[in-house]
Design a protein around this motif. Sequence first.
Motif, PDB file in Angstrom:
ATOM      1  N   LEU A  79      54.386  52.768  50.306  1.00 56.77           N
ATOM      2  CA  LEU A  79      53.490  51.683  49.916  1.00 56.77           C
ATOM      3  C   LEU A  79      53.014  50.893  51.135  1.00 56.77           C
ATOM      4  O   LEU A  79      51.861  50.453  51.190  1.00 56.77           O
ATOM      5  N   ALA A  80      53.868  50.735  52.126  1.00 58.67           N
ATOM      6  CA  ALA A  80      53.458  50.032  53.343  1.00 58.67           C
ATOM      7  C   ALA A  80      52.356  50.801  54.061  1.00 58.67           C
ATOM      8  O   ALA A  80      51.377  50.207  54.538  1.00 58.67           O
ATOM      9  N   ALA A  81      52.487  52.134  54.122  1.00 54.99           N
ATOM     10  CA  ALA A  81      51.446  52.948  54.749  1.00 54.99           C
ATOM     11  C   ALA A  81      50.160  52.891  53.934  1.00 54.99           C
ATOM     12  O   ALA A  81      49.057  52.838  54.498  1.00 54.99           O
ATOM     13  N   SER A  82      50.273  52.902  52.613  1.00 54.95           N
ATOM     14  CA  SER A  82      49.083  52.818  51.764  1.00 54.95           C
ATOM     15  C   SER A  82      48.301  51.541  52.040  1.00 54.95           C
ATOM     16  O   SER A  82      47.071  51.556  52.119  1.00 54.95           O
ATOM     17  N   ALA A  83      49.009  50.439  52.175  1.00 58.86           N
ATOM     18  CA  ALA A  83      48.347  49.173  52.487  1.00 58.86           C
ATOM     19  C   ALA A  83      47.574  49.289  53.791  1.00 58.86           C
ATOM     20  O   ALA A  83      46.403  48.872  53.885  1.00 58.86           O
ATOM     21  N   GLU A  84      48.205  49.875  54.809  1.00 59.15           N
ATOM     22  CA  GLU A  84      47.544  50.049  56.101  1.00 59.15           C
ATOM     23  C   GLU A  84      46.338  50.974  55.985  1.00 59.15           C
ATOM     24  O   GLU A  84      45.268  50.696  56.546  1.00 59.15           O
ATOM     25  N   TYR A  85      46.471  52.053  55.229  1.00 60.68           N
ATOM     26  CA  TYR A  85      45.403  53.038  55.148  1.00 60.68           C
ATOM     27  C   TYR A  85      44.227  52.533  54.304  1.00 60.68           C
ATOM     28  O   TYR A  85      43.072  52.880  54.574  1.00 60.68           O
TER      29      TYR A  85
ATOM     30  N   GLY B  25      55.371  48.083  41.979  1.00 61.05           N
ATOM     31  CA  GLY B  25      55.276  48.191  43.430  1.00 61.05           C
ATOM     32  C   GLY B  25      53.839  48.347  43.899  1.00 61.05           C
ATOM     33  O   GLY B  25      53.453  47.800  44.948  1.00 61.05           O
ATOM     34  N   VAL B  26      53.042  49.080  43.130  1.00 63.20           N
ATOM     35  CA  VAL B  26      51.616  49.226  43.464  1.00 63.20           C
ATOM     36  C   VAL B  26      50.926  47.867  43.359  1.00 63.20           C
ATOM     37  O   VAL B  26      50.142  47.481  44.241  1.00 63.20           O
ATOM     38  N   PHE B  27      51.219  47.129  42.298  1.00 63.53           N
ATOM     39  CA  PHE B  27      50.646  45.791  42.168  1.00 63.53           C
ATOM     40  C   PHE B  27      51.059  44.911  43.345  1.00 63.53           C
ATOM     41  O   PHE B  27      50.234  44.168  43.897  1.00 63.53           O
ATOM     42  N   ASP B  28      52.313  44.985  43.749  1.00 63.08           N
ATOM     43  CA  ASP B  28      52.781  44.175  44.880  1.00 63.08           C
ATOM     44  C   ASP B  28      52.073  44.568  46.175  1.00 63.08           C
ATOM     45  O   ASP B  28      51.765  43.710  47.007  1.00 63.08           O
ATOM     46  N   MET B  29      51.827  45.859  46.365  1.00 66.79           N
ATOM     47  CA  MET B  29      51.115  46.324  47.554  1.00 66.79           C
ATOM     48  C   MET B  29      49.703  45.766  47.595  1.00 66.79           C
ATOM     49  O   MET B  29      49.209  45.314  48.629  1.00 66.79           O
ATOM     50  N   VAL B  30      49.020  45.788  46.435  1.00 70.11           N
ATOM     51  CA  VAL B  30      47.665  45.240  46.372  1.00 70.11           C
ATOM     52  C   VAL B  30      47.681  43.737  46.634  1.00 70.11           C
ATOM     53  O   VAL B  30      46.812  43.205  47.332  1.00 70.11           O
TER      54      VAL B  30
ATOM     55  N   TYR C 275      52.990  49.886  30.055  1.00 69.29           N
ATOM     56  CA  TYR C 275      53.028  48.568  30.699  1.00 69.29           C
ATOM     57  C   TYR C 275      52.497  47.491  29.755  1.00 69.29           C
ATOM     58  O   TYR C 275      52.907  46.327  29.823  1.00 69.29           O
ATOM     59  N   GLY C 276      51.558  47.895  28.893  1.00 67.23           N
ATOM     60  CA  GLY C 276      50.910  46.962  27.963  1.00 67.23           C
ATOM     61  C   GLY C 276      49.507  46.648  28.441  1.00 67.23           C
ATOM     62  O   GLY C 276      49.328  46.211  29.578  1.00 67.23           O
ATOM     63  N   TYR C 277      48.512  46.888  27.586  1.00 67.28           N
ATOM     64  CA  TYR C 277      47.123  46.693  27.986  1.00 67.28           C
ATOM     65  C   TYR C 277      46.875  45.289  28.533  1.00 67.28           C
ATOM     66  O   TYR C 277      46.307  45.116  29.614  1.00 67.28           O
ATOM     67  N   GLU C 278      47.281  44.280  27.763  1.00 63.32           N
ATOM     68  CA  GLU C 278      46.980  42.905  28.163  1.00 63.32           C
ATOM     69  C   GLU C 278      47.643  42.563  29.500  1.00 63.32           C
ATOM     70  O   GLU C 278      47.020  41.989  30.394  1.00 63.32           O
ATOM     71  N   ARG C 279      48.889  42.944  29.635  1.00 63.69           N
ATOM     72  CA  ARG C 279      49.629  42.665  30.865  1.00 63.69           C
ATOM     73  C   ARG C 279      49.025  43.420  32.054  1.00 63.69           C
ATOM     74  O   ARG C 279      48.857  42.850  33.139  1.00 63.69           O
ATOM     75  N   PHE C 280      48.696  44.685  31.841  1.00 62.22           N
ATOM     76  CA  PHE C 280      48.140  45.500  32.917  1.00 62.22           C
ATOM     77  C   PHE C 280      46.810  44.932  33.415  1.00 62.22           C
ATOM     78  O   PHE C 280      46.616  44.716  34.613  1.00 62.22           O
ATOM     79  N   PHE C 281      45.897  44.674  32.496  1.00 58.50           N
ATOM     80  CA  PHE C 281      44.575  44.224  32.914  1.00 58.50           C
ATOM     81  C   PHE C 281      44.592  42.791  33.449  1.00 58.50           C
ATOM     82  O   PHE C 281      43.795  42.443  34.327  1.00 58.50           O
ATOM     83  N   ALA C 282      45.490  41.975  32.957  1.00 57.62           N
ATOM     84  CA  ALA C 282      45.630  40.620  33.500  1.00 57.62           C
ATOM     85  C   ALA C 282      46.073  40.676  34.964  1.00 57.62           C
ATOM     86  O   ALA C 282      45.585  39.914  35.808  1.00 57.62           O
ATOM     87  N   ARG C 283      46.997  41.582  35.273  1.00 53.86           N
ATOM     88  CA  ARG C 283      47.449  41.718  36.664  1.00 53.86           C
ATOM     89  C   ARG C 283      46.316  42.272  37.538  1.00 53.86           C
ATOM     90  O   ARG C 283      46.156  41.852  38.690  1.00 53.86           O
ATOM     91  N   CYS C 284      45.553  43.210  37.005  1.00 50.85           N
ATOM     92  CA  CYS C 284      44.397  43.722  37.749  1.00 50.85           C
ATOM     93  C   CYS C 284      43.462  42.580  38.118  1.00 50.85           C
ATOM     94  O   CYS C 284      43.040  42.445  39.279  1.00 50.85           O
TER      95      CYS C 284
END
Length: 258
Positions: A25-31, A75-80, A103-112
Amino acid sequence: MNSIGEAFQNKKAFIAYLMAGDPSLAASAEYILTAQEAGADLIEIGIPFSDPIAEGEVIQAASARALSAGTKLDGVFDMVAFIQDRMRVPMVFMTYLNPVFVYGYERFFARCAALGVGGVIIPDMPYEEQGEAKEAAGKCGVAVITLVAPTSEKRVAEIARHAEGFVYLVSSMGVTGVRGEITTDVPSIVAEIRRVSDIPIAVGFGIATPEQAAYYADLADGVIVGSAIVRIIGQYGMGAKEALYAYAKGMKAAIRGG
């Protein structure tokens, strides 16, 4: 939130796909930041999944590497969140329905929405079954981006009329992956979409060379490059930054016209 429309405003868009968590995830953030620096107008972030049915072997392998490294959706959300303040271009997620549903539609899209992710592509969710996800996403201002495939035929106009963000035009039958030749009649599909909508059109699946990128950018509003980028990261791992930057910069130049 960076609007998806900004990626297409007065220019041809270069959309770069990267798999979150590959090789870490750290490399993804950099890339992701490297792709932005090289000229990407929109970043498509893949969420690793155990059964990525729309993907070819390159992205399947990247997904497996990311999962093996312990990548999870939170973890993906935290990376973003870590890169959010440095992002100048829109971001969208490419995922599958199961992780979103669990994850739950409402929760997922709210985090997005909170993280500035303006859209989501869910290739295994048919157009006719988007209603529940679209309702939850719409409340958060997140677009559900629809794919138009060569097999869509008479459904193209209907899909285009209700499309959000941009239309993801699949250039080839089958799964994602680098292709030496693309034989789909993309111009006719673009013309049919244009007949009913002025939504931006981005062509993806198989585009890997500057020549392919320039050709499809001329036909549509943007080009999506995924497997070729993921292959570079797979080859170089934690040391992919330089090669990724050079490749992305070259593709952006081709799409821009030199």
